[in-house]
Each structure stands twice: as structure tokens, then as C-alpha cells.
Write an enzyme that holds these catalytic residues in place. Structure first.
Site, PDB file in Angstrom:
ATOM      1  N   LYS A 114      35.574  59.583  49.285  1.00  0.00           N
ATOM      2  CA  LYS A 114      36.067  58.200  49.328  1.00  0.00           C
ATOM      3  C   LYS A 114      35.249  57.271  48.445  1.00  0.00           C
ATOM      4  O   LYS A 114      35.768  56.280  47.925  1.00  0.00           O
ATOM      5  CB  LYS A 114      36.052  57.695  50.761  1.00  0.00           C
ATOM      6  CG  LYS A 114      36.945  58.552  51.635  1.00  0.00           C
ATOM      7  CD  LYS A 114      37.491  57.810  52.805  1.00  0.00           C
ATOM      8  CE  LYS A 114      38.605  58.644  53.378  1.00  0.00           C
ATOM      9  NZ  LYS A 114      39.348  57.945  54.417  1.00  0.00           N
ATOM     10  N   GLY A 162      40.305  58.111  58.700  1.00  0.00           N
ATOM     11  CA  GLY A 162      40.976  57.678  59.937  1.00  0.00           C
ATOM     12  C   GLY A 162      40.102  56.787  60.798  1.00  0.00           C
ATOM     13  O   GLY A 162      40.217  56.802  62.014  1.00  0.00           O
ATOM     14  N   GLU A 198      29.264  49.518  52.333  1.00  0.00           N
ATOM     15  CA  GLU A 198      30.198  48.429  52.053  1.00  0.00           C
ATOM     16  C   GLU A 198      29.831  47.201  52.851  1.00  0.00           C
ATOM     17  O   GLU A 198      29.324  47.302  53.967  1.00  0.00           O
ATOM     18  CB  GLU A 198      31.617  48.840  52.485  1.00  0.00           C
ATOM     19  CG  GLU A 198      32.462  49.420  51.405  1.00  0.00           C
ATOM     20  CD  GLU A 198      33.817  49.880  51.913  1.00  0.00           C
ATOM     21  OE1 GLU A 198      34.477  50.577  51.163  1.00  0.00           O
ATOM     22  OE2 GLU A 198      34.183  49.558  53.056  1.00  0.00           O
ATOM     23  N   LYS A 199      30.145  46.064  52.320  1.00  0.00           N
ATOM     24  CA  LYS A 199      30.038  44.806  53.058  1.00  0.00           C
ATOM     25  C   LYS A 199      30.941  44.897  54.284  1.00  0.00           C
ATOM     26  O   LYS A 199      32.068  45.398  54.208  1.00  0.00           O
ATOM     27  CB  LYS A 199      30.516  43.662  52.143  1.00  0.00           C
ATOM     28  CG  LYS A 199      30.570  42.292  52.791  1.00  0.00           C
ATOM     29  CD  LYS A 199      29.242  41.614  52.763  1.00  0.00           C
ATOM     30  CE  LYS A 199      29.287  40.236  53.428  1.00  0.00           C
ATOM     31  NZ  LYS A 199      27.917  39.818  53.785  1.00  0.00           N
ATOM     32  N   ARG A 291      50.040  60.803  52.196  1.00  0.00           N
ATOM     33  CA  ARG A 291      51.034  61.481  53.041  1.00  0.00           C
ATOM     34  C   ARG A 291      52.063  60.445  53.467  1.00  0.00           C
ATOM     35  O   ARG A 291      51.877  59.258  53.249  1.00  0.00           O
ATOM     36  CB  ARG A 291      50.341  62.011  54.295  1.00  0.00           C
ATOM     37  CG  ARG A 291      49.545  60.907  54.972  1.00  0.00           C
ATOM     38  CD  ARG A 291      49.068  61.158  56.350  1.00  0.00           C
ATOM     39  NE  ARG A 291      48.775  59.879  56.974  1.00  0.00           N
ATOM     40  CZ  ARG A 291      47.603  59.273  56.954  1.00  0.00           C
ATOM     41  NH1 ARG A 291      46.562  59.825  56.355  1.00  0.00           N
ATOM     42  NH2 ARG A 291      47.450  58.096  57.530  1.00  0.00           N
TER      43      ARG A 291
END
Lengths: 452, 166, 452, 166
Positions: A114, A162, A198-199, A291
Site C-alpha cells: 500500500k 480492510g 500517515e497524518k 474487486r
């Protein structure tokens, strides 16, 4: 054409319906627990893979490929969840000469990380959540990055998904311990401990852009879905369009969604998820799902299109031709009826369907795999049915319709989230849809209602 | 049906499970003829009769009854806890040997010759999938009465392959 | 606002759903036989009118007005059939201070005479079936007119309706006897023996134009419905648009429909029925229906609109504003599931619903009043359910969807026309929809299939 | 329920008819408590017990049973031919006087005083609609036990107005 549906429950029913309408043959595969379930009854043929545990059935690549070979299937639809975003499975299908209805295995392998995906999308000119550029090397690097980004921050597993494997860090004192824990959790879950940072953005809404691209990456984006009603990162209500997006911001969001998907090498259906800030125009790329999604009917009912048929046709090599992408005052909204008890902390519920009467009439669609006397276990996810209401009279029309439909619903034999939906859709703040609220709304509302 | 661990519930007057919707390897054990049911079916009478017949059957996994004599077909399906559920008939006891996985069937011809004696734990052959090969293991010692599938055929998990008298 | 629904079965359910979505209160009225039926359960309150015979319940104006008074209803929706086109009832509602959701009683009284209505419509410049200008004075006049029109001709009761009271006359030798019989039949049925005469047109299709007009007769026409699949003048399948109408002919038809309705003084929903000739452009006005029709969902699903809500809003005085009136490649089709046995000359069937599973998923709508264990008698009409399939992929897409839906339908306990629909929608001639066929198609097809 | 001529069928395990969907003047005659049914409901046992209890009841129009003790409410509804269906209790027999139409109720106060003796064919008052007035006629001679509606109230057709011991 014969297509094997490598999934179960409502999405297997949805795919089989599309196959029937396209005049294709369908092959169901099932675990022993699902022997009497609707997809098995509906498909042209059905093969039992093994016992209930998913790794002996719906996650067992070898057995699914065996079923494909024995049935003579030429293509595989993976649904959502299970193996739908598993690059090994997609590649194994390709190697076996099967059309995998989804991205190429190589594309999915590239997107498994990611942090790398985020870098790819940023490079394409789409704004991403501020944070580390790619994966973190070590805790020290995390600390430097966190200072630059500004606390609070999130530590995320590069190979998570998820909503899982996410750690919130409120200040520097917490960081190194959180880094260690996040690493070991990521390692335990997916065997890879790589993290990125990440923020942590607050007071945001979850909006997402459905895209459809053909084999040449030509395609389009559809009006956004708004999935802000969530509990513990699980969506419960989805709607389209978002009540909080003007035409200008929408155009930018859709363009960003399409560009992100193209940057990722998508040549199928995908959904690009964004966080929308309370200024109602700033948005950040969050992740891309490769998907069909649970909430795809919202877009279908808004626009009167069939995304699953489109997905299958694109996989068969059909080139993209423009599809109606927006629709005046129309609004669509979906309520997930889960077999969970909202009065007891959403504990999964099991039982036998002793009575079921689904709502009907104008503007109401029900997607379910349950029939009278179906058994419902707790081996798999708890989604029992989706009710989608759409109306030409805007959001208030769709909400009124959903309220009417929930009143008609009779589903007995186990606990469901229907009672929660009945309260939510009667709630003037939520139903009114005038005032901004964030993804934390539902949990706060539940706290007030003493539901959990 | 002994291997069907999903048989946990009792349901009554379930909708007809016929044609494509009938699970492929169900046992239709209940074959008693209900007489005197001409014309309109009295559902209550029928249910009562089936229930009474079934209530003391300890070795019963599943009951399925369908009546098509009237214009409205009626099905009664009872599903019991499958603690012990070898089919029985006329004092004899039987047991199925089920397929251990999905794949192509290879039977040991000598072992499954009609009348052969087999011992619990014996292998009667293999089922071969794309990435696994599983032995077909005899659950209870007995004598081969019938072979229900043919060599080389594709079989699904749990499919009954051989019937034993035990 | 509280609205009394003076009807039963699926149309009562349909109206109550619209009322709920509009946030109006609903009052059901019912005969003893319908005590446990869905509309009674769904409405906010319910009043039993009397025993099963319609004249003691659904046709009993005094008892319905009593129920309106006792419940405090402010408006009455008549549905279709029963009192829906009864000018005496409409006027009685007006006199009692109730809003009648339909035309004014005085307008309906004017339109009760079909020969006069035809004259009115012709005067407005809409082509009508060639024949007598207004009612016939006597048999001699009929003979003169028949010679002028040319045999074969139809003798019709001026006050008939619903395909009843029609006599076919093939040559002059049959005329005077037919005139007498038609007169006495008309007199027996409606107490008025007035007749008019029309050319008997063969090889025609039945197309109809839905219109919606406000209190100032401002309004619009919607894409036509094609109801050519009929048995003994009873529609069995309806679709929209007609597969046999080009854009130019359509524009003319819709304009004619609107003009006819305006000429008739309509200020509500109405449907203008036409015969379409095999040149695919000549059409003749047949009659005007001043109520919501059974097949209205075809138009709703084609266009994504809500005609019943529109009808109610117009009756409450809402002024017309343009509504989406056509929709690209979309197609909608409806199958009527009647409790009749197609294998035994469509004999009405009664019973208890021992199993019902309605089709669902994308593009499928079901309108019904039946639930598990409902009893279904033969006191009223045999309509058990309507299945409507719509698709963005044109007629073939809608037909494929209907085929899929019919496969999912489970309705047990009595005989239905579902088996007939399954055969029809699998028939390549009908499903193909390429070659012209007329309103006689179904009866000929049934003859070949040995169904009746 | 004696006037409900629609009671022609037997159905079993019908969905719960509660709240708004319960016909307004049903009789819930079956009030026996089923004991020992803690936790999960065994539908088959329950059905069997109700059926056995009901099978020799000749004067029974309708049985309704609802169990809410488990997490899943279960309803059993049996509907019989209503040949004879006056409610009965402890050897006494009762009959309802039903409303002959829809309208406003006007009772003859003397006639319906508690304990009054009434004779079959007597009028107990009138129900007045917009275009008709109907007499409330005593179906069977007996003694007034209870008045179920109040004077001046709106009543629907078939609504029970007065309970008689016959």
C-alpha cells in the site's frame, strides 16, 4: 462461456444472476456448510470443495482450480473478500488458461504494497494523505517523518487491508512502542512487517469512486458513493451521490479517481477510496480496491446500470464505451442487514430463517442469499442481505423509501442490524442530511442510543 | 449423511427442495406411503403423521417428504442432529465411504469388489485434485455392497463413493 | 394528510407504499375475506366494510364514505377497477368534502359515453377508429353506417368497458340480429342499450400513452406502453417502449395522447389507448382510462419515476413540472402472475400460499399483496403479483432479466400463469421481438402450445 | 370467531402475526404454557405438542401460539374449518354478537345491561352508516356477560360488540 463463481452468499447470487442474464453457464463451489444455500441451487452446476473452514474451501486455490477443471469452466469470478484480491490466485487462474475476472495477477502483486501504491498514485498527480513517501525503514525514520507530518499520525502495515493493522499515535512518547507493536502485528497477520506513516485526519467522510476500465485502460468514473456510516471501519450504510459534494468538487474527485486507477494499471472494475475533509472540497486518496464491492448496487440503482455484467464483459475483452455516469436528482442508498445483534455489541448471530418477507414495490432492490428455512452460521461474514432504495426525489425521497422498506421487512430466526437501521433512518439528524458529520458519527450515535 | 456436520437444526414445512435445488447427495430415508390423502392435502394431518413417525428415530439424519397428489405440492423436511446416522434397513446396518476432497476418483479395484471385506482405516483408493491427493479411508469395518461412482470420475468433497454393510 | 384507499390487493399495497413515502397516513378498507391481507396490515388503520361480495364492500359507496368519516380521512384513492371510474362515487366524495384522487365526477360523467368521448377526441384532431360519429339511433342507421365503414365492423356498447360488450359483425346478413343482441346485452350489463359502430381492424397492436395533467390541464405524455400480449382482451404482458415504433411515429403518438386527454378535460393521471397498424405509423384512438392502471410500473421502471406519488400530488393541487419522459436504450417489461391455470383454460385457482420466494436483485421489481400463508380466493380478480424487469440493455436485456427472474420465482399453493410466462419468455419469436405480431398472437400461440 | 367464514384452511408455522398485522378480532384461545422450553426453541417439539393438543378439539376455530423466550420468536398458527366455533371455558358456552355493518354504534342500554337475558332475534341496538342503518341482532339466546364497545363509537363490520353466555 462457463464461469466459475469462487465465492458464496449474496455476492455469489449476484454474479450468478448476471451470468444467467448474459446467457453464460455458471458453476458454484461451496463448503459443506453451504450445501443447501441459494447459489448452489441457482448455478447450473455445483461442486463441494471441502469443510467449512475457508482454507479448506473458499480460500483453497488448489481445490477451486480442480473444480474449474472438472466443470470445464473458462473463467473465474472471485466476488469480494476471500481470494478476490489475491495475486497468487489470479496468476494461478491465468496459468491454468482461465480468464480471471479482475486485474492481472502481476498488477495485483504490484499493488499489494500500500505504501508503494500510494507513491504511484501521488506520482500521477492525485493528492494522497500527507505522510511518508513509501515504506519506513525503521523507528527512527518514523520519528523524523512523524515530526514533519505532525501528530497525531497513523502507522499502517504496507500489506494490511480492510481497516486492519492500523495504529494511532497521538504523540512522540508513544511512537517507538507503537512502531514495535504495529510491526509485530503486521508480521503476525501477513508475514511482512513493513510499515508506512500517515497524518491522522479527523472529522472526515469516506467517499469512493467506482471506475471501469478496459484492457487498454480506457474507461470512466461514476458518481461517487459516500460510505461515511461505519462502525469500526465496517460500512453499514452507503449512498450516492454524497450529500456533501458540489458539482465542482465532484468533477475533481471523479477525475482523480480515474487517474489513480489508470496509474495503478487497472483494466477492470475498481473502487478508489478517498477521505473528504469538512471544507467539502479537499480530498485525499486512501486506497484502491480491485474487486466488485459490497456496495456496488448503490451505483447500479442510481444510474440504472449493471456493473457486474460490465465487469464480466470487460474481462472477456470488451472495449469500453461510455455508460450513463450521472443522474440529475436521483439518489440511492443501501442498508446492510447483518446477522449481528446491535443490542449486544454487534455479536454475530446464528440461526434458521423462520420467516422472511423482503420489501418490494417501486425503487426497492433486495440482494440476499437467504430463503425461508436457510441456516445461517457464523463461519463467514455476517452480511445477510442488502436493501437498496432509490428515488427520483433526491436523498429525502430515498430515505423515505428506505424507511418504508424497513417497515415491510420481516426477517426472523436470528438478530440483525435491521432494528438499528430502523432507528437510524428515523433519526432526523441522519435522515435530514443537512449538517456535516464524519465517519465517527455512527459510533457516537450508538453511544448515545446505548445500543452497544 | 453421517459426515454432514451442518445438520444442527430442526425445520418443518420447508419449501420443496426439488430439481436443481436439491442438495446432490441427500438421503431420502423416509419412504413410507401416506395413504388416504386424496384430493386436497391436509397439511396438519400430514405434519402430525410425519412428526409422530419421526420422533423416536434416533438414527435419523434427515427426513424429506413430498406429496404431489394434490394440485399443491407439499414438502416436509426435518433435519436432526446427526449424532449417529448410518442408514438402516431390515435389521442390517450400512455406512457410506465419502470422498475426502474434490478431484478425480481412483479406486482400488480389488478392495471395492462387491462383497469384499474392508477394515476401518483401510484405503479404498485416492481422490486427486490439482494440488493434493487424498486417501479414501474406510470409516467402519464391513462388506462392500455397492460402488456409487465410477473410476476416473470427478467427485466433490463429501460425495458418497461406496456403500458398506457394517 | 390522511388518505383512504378504496381498493384491495396489490394496488392497495402500491398506494399505501406511496402514501408512506409521502409521509401521509393511510386508511385501508376491506371485506371480511381480506381481513388478514397485506394492505390491512400495512395501513395505519383499517376498517371492515362487510362480507366478501363487492357490492357489500368494495363497491358499497355508503360504507366507504362511512369509513372515511369514521377515520377522518381527507382524501380517497380508488385504485383501479371497483369504483375507480364511477362518476357517482367521485361526486359523492367531492360532496363529502373529500379529495378524490382521479378526475372530477362531472368529467367522468361526461366521459361515461364512449361514443361521445370518441366524438370529443376526434374533434381535437386525433384520429379515431373509422365508424359512426357518435351513438347509433337504430338498426337501420347501423346498416347504413356499416356499409360506409365497410365490413367487418364492431358493435360496441356506449357505456361498456374493459373489452366487454363488443360484437363482431362480418357481413350485412349478421347485422340486425347482432344489433339486437348487443343492445340487450348492453342493457343487461349497464342498463343502457346505446351502441356505436367501428371498423374491425385486424393485425393491430395495442399501444397506450400514459399522461399526467394538473388542475389546469397542463402536463405531459410518457413513452408509450405496448400491451399487445393479451388473451380475451385481458393484458398479460406489457412493455415500454413499443418495439415497433420509430421516433417520428412515437412523437406523433405521444402528442395525440396528450391532446386527447386534454380534450377530455383530464386533470389527473390517465391512459389513452390506441390501435397501432402494421405500417407502424398509423394509429387510432380507442379509449381513455381515467385511473392508475395495472401496468403503470412499466413506465415507472423505464423512467425511474413514481406515477402514484405524482397522481396523489396532482390531486392535492400540485402544478405540473416536467418529469423525465424518455430514456435512451432502457426497456421495461411486466409479467402478470395471475392465479389461473393456463393448462385448464385459465380457470381461476384458489388456495393458500404454501411457499413464496419472489425474485430479486438488479432490475427486478415485484408488486404483490401475497405473503406466506396468505389465502387466495376467487371472489375478486385473479392478479396475484406483477414482476417488472428493466434493463439498460434494451428489450433483449429486459427479456433476459425476466427469464432469470421467472426462474427464481417460487409461488406454491395454487396454479398461476408463471409457467406460461416461462414458456413465452423462452419463445424465440416473442423474445426476439423482431417480427411484427398482433394482439391475436397470444391466442394463436396458446393454440399451438396446446395450453388451453 | 364464529362469523369468520374465511377459516377454511390449515396452516402450520405461519409467520408471526403480531402488532399491526394481527387481525383485530382474532381469538387467541390456546393459552396453555409449554414448560421446559428454555434457551433454544425446538420447533419440532413445539409443533408436535401444539398439534397433539389441538387434534381432538372440535370446537376450535383457530390456534395461535407465540413463544418469545428464546432469541427467535416462533409462532404457530392453526386455522381450522369453522363449523362450530363458539368459545368455551370451564363448561360454560359463549357467543359473540357482531356488528352488522360499519358505522356509529347505538346500544339499547336496558337490553345490554350486565346479566340481562336476551333472546335469539332480539335487537340490541343499531349501527348507523352514511346510507344505512342496521339492527344488531342476537344470534343465540343467552345472558349478557360483557359489552365490548361503547355507545357512539365507530365500529367495523363483524366487530364483536357483546359477549353472551349461552
Amino acid at each position: 462461456m462457463k464461469v466459475l463463481v469462487a465465492n458464496r452468499g449474496e455476492i455469489a447470487v449476484r454474479v450468478i444472476r448476471a451470468l444467467k442474464e448474459m446467457d453464460f453457464k455458471s458453476v458454484a463451489v461451496y463448503s459443506e456448510e453451504d450445501r443447501s444455500s441459494s447459489p448452489v441451487a441457482m448455478a447450473d452446476e455445483a461442486w463441494c470443495l471441502g469443510a467449512s473452514p475457508a482454507k479448506e474451501s473458499y480460500l483453497n486455490i488448489g481445490r477451486i482450480l480442480t473444480a474449474a477443471r472438472l466443470s470445464g469452466a473458462q473463467a473465474v469470478h472471485p466476488g469480494y473478500g476471500f481470494l478476490s484480491e489475491n495475486d497468487v490466485f489470479a496468476s494461478a487462474c491465468e496459468d491454468a488458461g482461465l480468464i480471471f475476472i479482475g486485474p492481472k495477477g502481476s498488477v495485483m502483486a504490484n499493488l499489494a504494497n500500500k505504501a508503494e501504491t500510494k507513491r504511484l498514485v501521488k506520482k500521477a498527480g492525485v493528492s494522497v494523505i500527507p505522510g511518508s513517501e513509501g515504506p519506513l525503514g525503521n523507528a527512527q525514520e518514523a520519528m523524523t517523518q512523524a515530526r514533519e507530518t505532525g501528530y497525531p499520525v497513523l502507522l499502517k502495515a504496507s500489506f494490511g487491508g480492510g481497516g486492519r493493522g492500523i495504529y494511532l499515535v497521538r504523540d512522540e512518547g508513544e511512537l517507538s512502542r507503537a512502531y514495535q507493536m504495529a510491526q509485530s502485528q503486521a508480521n503476525a497477520a501477513v508475514g511482512k512487517k513493513e510499515l508506512y506513516l500517515e497524518k491522522f485526519l479527523e472529522n472526515t467522510r469516506h467517499v469512493e469512486v467506482q471506475v471501469a476500465l478496459d484492457i487498454k485502460s480506457q474507461g470512466q468514473a461514476f458518481v461517487e458513493r459516500d460510505c461515511t456510516i461505519q462502525r469500526r471501519n465496517q460500512k453499514l450504510i452507503e449512498e450516492s451521490p454524497s450529500p456533501f459534494l458540489g458539482e465542482q468538487a465532484r468533477a475533481k474527485l471523479l477525475e482523480a479517481g480515474l487517474r489513480a486507477a489508470q496509474a495503478c494499471g487497472i483494466s477492470t472494475l475498481a473502487t478508489v477510496e478517498f477521505l473528504l475533509m469538512s471544507d467539502r472540497k479537499t480530498f485525499y486518496f486512501m486506497e484502491i480496491n480491485k474487486r466488485i464491492q459490497v456496495e456496488h448496487p448503490v451505483t447500479e440503482e442510481l444510474l440504472g446500470i449493471d456493473l457486474v455484467q460490465l465487469q464480466i464483459a470487460l474481462a472477456m475483452g470488451q472495449r469500453w464505451a461510455p455508460v450513463a455516469a450521472k443522474s440529475d436528482a436521483r439518489h440511492a442508498i443501501e442498508a446492510r442487514i447483518n446477522a449481528e445483534d446491535p443490542a449486544h455489541n454487534f455479536l454475530p448471530s446464528e440461526g434458521v430463517v423462520t420467516a422472511c418477507q423482503w420489501p418490494g414495490g417501486p425503487g426497492i432492490r433486495v440482494d440476499t442469499y437467504l430463503t425461508p428455512y436457510s441456516t445461517l452460521g457464523v463461519s463467514y461474514d455476517s452480511l445477510a442481505a442488502k436493501i437498496i432504495a432509490s428515488s427520483p426525489h433526491g436523498r429525502s425521497g430515498a430515505v423515505a423509501r428506505m424507511r418504508r422498506a424497513l417497515g415491510e421487512l420481516k426477517l426472523e430466526g436470528f438478530s440483525t442490524t435491521a432494528s438499528l437501521h430502523q432507528e437510524l433512518f428515523a433519526d432526523s439528524f441522519f435522515a435530514g442530511g443537512e449538517q456535516w458529520f464524519s465517519t465517527r458519527f455512527l459510533e457516537e450515535w450508538l453511544g448515545r442510543r446505548k445500543f452497544n | 449423511c453421517s459426515s454432514l456436520t451442518y445438520l444442527r437444526v430442526c425445520s418443518l414445512l420447508a419449501p420443496c427442495q426439488t430439481g436443481a435445488s436439491a442438495p446432490k447427495n441427500w438421503e431420502f430415508i423416509f419412504a413410507r406411503t401416506l395413504t388416504g390423502k386424496k384430493g386436497k392435502i391436509k397439511i396438519m394431518d400430514l405434519a402430525l403423521e410425519v412428526l409422530e413417525w419421526a420422533k423416536d428415530k434416533k438414527d435419523l439424519a434427515e427426513v424429506y417428504y413430498e406429496n404431489k397428489s394434490g394440485s399443491a405440492p407439499v414438502a416436509i423436511r426435518l433435519v436432526f442432529d446427526a449424532a449417529s446416522s448410518a442408514p438402516s434397513s431390515g435389521g442390517k446396518k450400512f455406512a457410506y465411504v465419502h470422498s475426502p476432497t474434490i478431484g478425480a476418483l481412483a479406486l482400488n479395484k480389488e478392495k471395492v469388489a462387491l462383497g469384499s471385506k474392508v477394515t476401518a482405516g483401510d484405503s479404498l483408493g485416492q481422490v486427486s485434485g490439482d494440488k493434493e491427493m487424498a486417501q479414501i479411508t474406510v470409516p467402519l469395518s464391513g462388506r462392500v455392497v455397492e460402488v456409487l461412482s465410477r473410476d476416473g470420475a470427478g467427485v466433490g468433497f463429501g460425495e458418497p463413493l461406496v456403500l458398506l454393510e457394517i
